[in-house]
Design a protein around this motif. Structure first.
Motif, PDB file in Angstrom:
ATOM      1  N   ASP A  85      37.922  31.108  35.809  1.00 32.87           N
ATOM      2  CA  ASP A  85      37.408  32.395  35.345  1.00 32.87           C
ATOM      3  C   ASP A  85      35.884  32.366  35.386  1.00 32.87           C
ATOM      4  OD1 ASP A  85      39.953  33.340  34.899  1.00 32.87           O
ATOM      5  OD2 ASP A  85      39.946  32.886  32.754  1.00 32.87           O
ATOM      6  N   ARG A 131      45.239  43.455  33.359  1.00 32.35           N
ATOM      7  CA  ARG A 131      45.570  43.451  34.788  1.00 32.35           C
ATOM      8  C   ARG A 131      45.420  44.874  35.305  1.00 32.35           C
ATOM      9  NH1 ARG A 131      50.984  39.588  35.376  1.00 32.35           N
ATOM     10  NH2 ARG A 131      49.990  37.657  34.631  1.00 32.35           N
ATOM     11  N   GLN A 134      42.274  47.300  41.656  1.00 27.68           N
ATOM     12  CA  GLN A 134      40.898  47.530  42.082  1.00 27.68           C
ATOM     13  C   GLN A 134      40.852  47.583  43.605  1.00 27.68           C
ATOM     14  OE1 GLN A 134      37.589  44.480  41.773  1.00 27.68           O
ATOM     15  NE2 GLN A 134      36.957  45.807  40.063  1.00 27.68           N
ATOM     16  N   GLU A 165      45.590  43.647  42.651  1.00 25.91           N
ATOM     17  CA  GLU A 165      45.559  43.362  41.221  1.00 25.91           C
ATOM     18  C   GLU A 165      44.495  42.319  40.907  1.00 25.91           C
ATOM     19  OE1 GLU A 165      48.558  40.953  38.679  1.00 25.91           O
ATOM     20  OE2 GLU A 165      49.236  43.038  38.537  1.00 25.91           O
ATOM     21  N   VAL A 166      43.675  42.613  39.920  1.00 31.61           N
ATOM     22  CA  VAL A 166      42.701  41.658  39.397  1.00 31.61           C
ATOM     23  C   VAL A 166      42.863  41.630  37.887  1.00 31.61           C
ATOM     24  CG1 VAL A 166      41.080  42.026  41.295  1.00 31.61           C
ATOM     25  CG2 VAL A 166      40.852  43.370  39.190  1.00 31.61           C
ATOM     26  N   THR A 167      42.317  40.595  37.281  1.00 27.73           N
ATOM     27  CA  THR A 167      42.438  40.449  35.828  1.00 27.73           C
ATOM     28  C   THR A 167      41.058  40.398  35.185  1.00 27.73           C
ATOM     29  OG1 THR A 167      44.527  39.238  36.034  1.00 27.73           O
ATOM     30  CG2 THR A 167      43.349  39.045  33.956  1.00 27.73           C
ATOM     31  N   ILE A 168      40.836  41.299  34.248  1.00 31.77           N
ATOM     32  CA  ILE A 168      39.612  41.295  33.451  1.00 31.77           C
ATOM     33  C   ILE A 168      40.010  40.968  32.018  1.00 31.77           C
ATOM     34  CG2 ILE A 168      37.676  42.676  32.600  1.00 31.77           C
ATOM     35  CD1 ILE A 168      37.768  44.256  35.181  1.00 31.77           C
ATOM     36  N   CYS A 186      36.250  37.541  33.671  1.00 33.38           N
ATOM     37  CA  CYS A 186      37.277  37.976  34.614  1.00 33.38           C
ATOM     38  C   CYS A 186      37.782  36.817  35.465  1.00 33.38           C
ATOM     39  CB  CYS A 186      36.733  39.084  35.519  1.00 33.38           C
ATOM     40  SG  CYS A 186      35.293  38.571  36.492  1.00 33.38           S
ATOM     41  N   THR A 190      37.464  39.652  41.287  1.00 33.42           N
ATOM     42  CA  THR A 190      37.015  40.880  40.627  1.00 33.42           C
ATOM     43  C   THR A 190      35.620  41.251  41.137  1.00 33.42           C
ATOM     44  OG1 THR A 190      38.242  40.268  38.643  1.00 33.42           O
ATOM     45  CG2 THR A 190      36.585  42.002  38.412  1.00 33.42           C
ATOM     46  N   TYR A 191      35.452  42.496  41.541  1.00 34.18           N
ATOM     47  CA  TYR A 191      34.145  42.995  41.961  1.00 34.18           C
ATOM     48  C   TYR A 191      33.497  43.727  40.788  1.00 34.18           C
ATOM     49  CZ  TYR A 191      35.100  41.920  46.860  1.00 34.18           C
ATOM     50  OH  TYR A 191      35.368  41.262  48.040  1.00 34.18           O
ATOM     51  N   LEU A 195      33.662  47.657  39.427  1.00 31.27           N
ATOM     52  CA  LEU A 195      33.929  48.007  38.033  1.00 31.27           C
ATOM     53  C   LEU A 195      32.914  49.033  37.537  1.00 31.27           C
ATOM     54  CD1 LEU A 195      35.329  47.529  35.266  1.00 31.27           C
ATOM     55  CD2 LEU A 195      33.730  45.618  34.929  1.00 31.27           C
TER      56      LEU A 195
END
Length: 324
Positions: A85, A131, A134, A165-168, A186, A190-191, A195
């Motif tokens: 992460d 989740r 994005q 799918e991405v996770t923040i 995140c 993840t960008y 976001l």
């Protein structure tokens, strides 16, 4: 003007670096610390994150980057570190949308009405925790049919991209001197500029990323990082002292092998749990494997056929990476 200049600074064109090189400083870093070391430095480097087609970038288009630099055998760890992460601190500029989703791009839309406050941004940001789906930006290094999206974008071509799918894990929103900041934890992929763009669209006022600082990679934080200037002030022994040993870069549990099992393991044999009294293996887990002289490999536990034709399949560990 610091890392996070004001919106007025940006609009006034302050901080423009006409000759800013699109380099991370890694070359200069290796010249300083050398390449004959094994381990990891956490380098605090200023890295260009803009995708402008010419080298004429504003200072706020750079990432203050806590960048893991792997040396020697530790290079083999890279595939494990990318899974960690990450934590970022971003400055979000409301009222402007760009083609790159950050301030290095061409403005594609402006909002002329009153801008929302930090409370509204905090509420909008909370919608993106967990989740989420994005859509990767065109100005990215992702490839389609062997071509980078950023190269297509620079040629004026935009293609449909599938959301992923991405996770923040968390977003903390704060304000200082009229600027709004997002502290984001995140998972990989993840960008942060996407976001910012998504938050702006949810608010109905547009937004883009104004500046970005990576503050942590896994358990390593910016407090562990050293700038080139700091390393220059250290002698060779002091620089070696701040080198993070290869085995300390991994969060895997440790597995200790007695000399005979170590020799078998080094020759490519799997070592069965039944031959490791007092130690527990879990199917699919990675381990830091240590022998007589300490850490030397990464192994993965799994189900193997058995020691011989008469044995039942069993849980064992086998080498996946050798470090010496």
């Amino acid at each position: 003007m610091g890392l996070f200049p004001s919106a007025n600074d940006f609009k006034a064109g302050k901080g423009v670096e006409k000759d800013a090189p699109r380099k991370t400083g890694i070359g200069r870093f290796f010249e300083l610390v050398g390449r004959d070391m094994n381990g990891m430095f956490l380098a605090n480097l200023l890295t260009c994150i803009g995708f402008a087609p010419v080298i004429c970038l504003v200072y706020i288009g750079f990432l203050q980057n806590s960048l893991p630099v792997m040396l020697g055998s530790a290079v083999k760890l890279s595939e494990y570190l990318v899974e960690h992460d990450k934590r970022y601190r971003a400055s979000i500029l409301l009222g402007v949308r760009t083609d790159t989703q950050d301030v290095t791009g061409t403005v594609t839309a402006k909002y002329e009405g009153p801008l929302p406050g930090v409370a509204a941004v905090r509420q909008a940001a909370s919608r993106f925790v967990g989740r989420i789906r994005q859509t990767p930006p065109m100005y990215s290094a992702l490839k389609r049919d062997g071509k980078k999206l950023v190269d297509l974008a620079r040629s004026g071509i935009e293609i449909e991209r599938e959301s992923r799918e991405v996770t923040i894990h968390a977003i903390d929103v704060s304000a200082r001197n009229g600027e709004i900041f997002l502290d984001v934890c995140c998972a990989r992929g993840t960008y942060i500029r996407t976001l910012c763009d998504d938050i702006g669209e949810l608010l109905g006022c547009h937004a883009c990323m104004q500046a970005l600082e990576r503050t942590a990679v896994g358990r390593f934080t910016k407090d562990d990082a050293h700038t080139l200037e700091q390393l220059r002030e250290l002698d060779e022994n002091a620089r070696a002292a701040v080198l993070i040993p290869t085995e300390n870069c991994l969060d895997f549990p440790t597995l200790s092998l007695p000399p005979f099992r170590e020799r078998l393991f080094r020759s490519g044999c799997e070592i069965y749990a039944s031959d490791l009294p007092g130690q527990t293996l879990r199917d699919g887990m990675l381990y830091k494997v240590c022998g007589t002289d300490g850490f030397f490999a990464v192994g993965r536990a799994g189900i193997f056929p058995g020691k011989n034709e008469t044995c039942e399949p069993g849980l064992a560990v086998k080498m996946v990476k050798f470090f010496g």
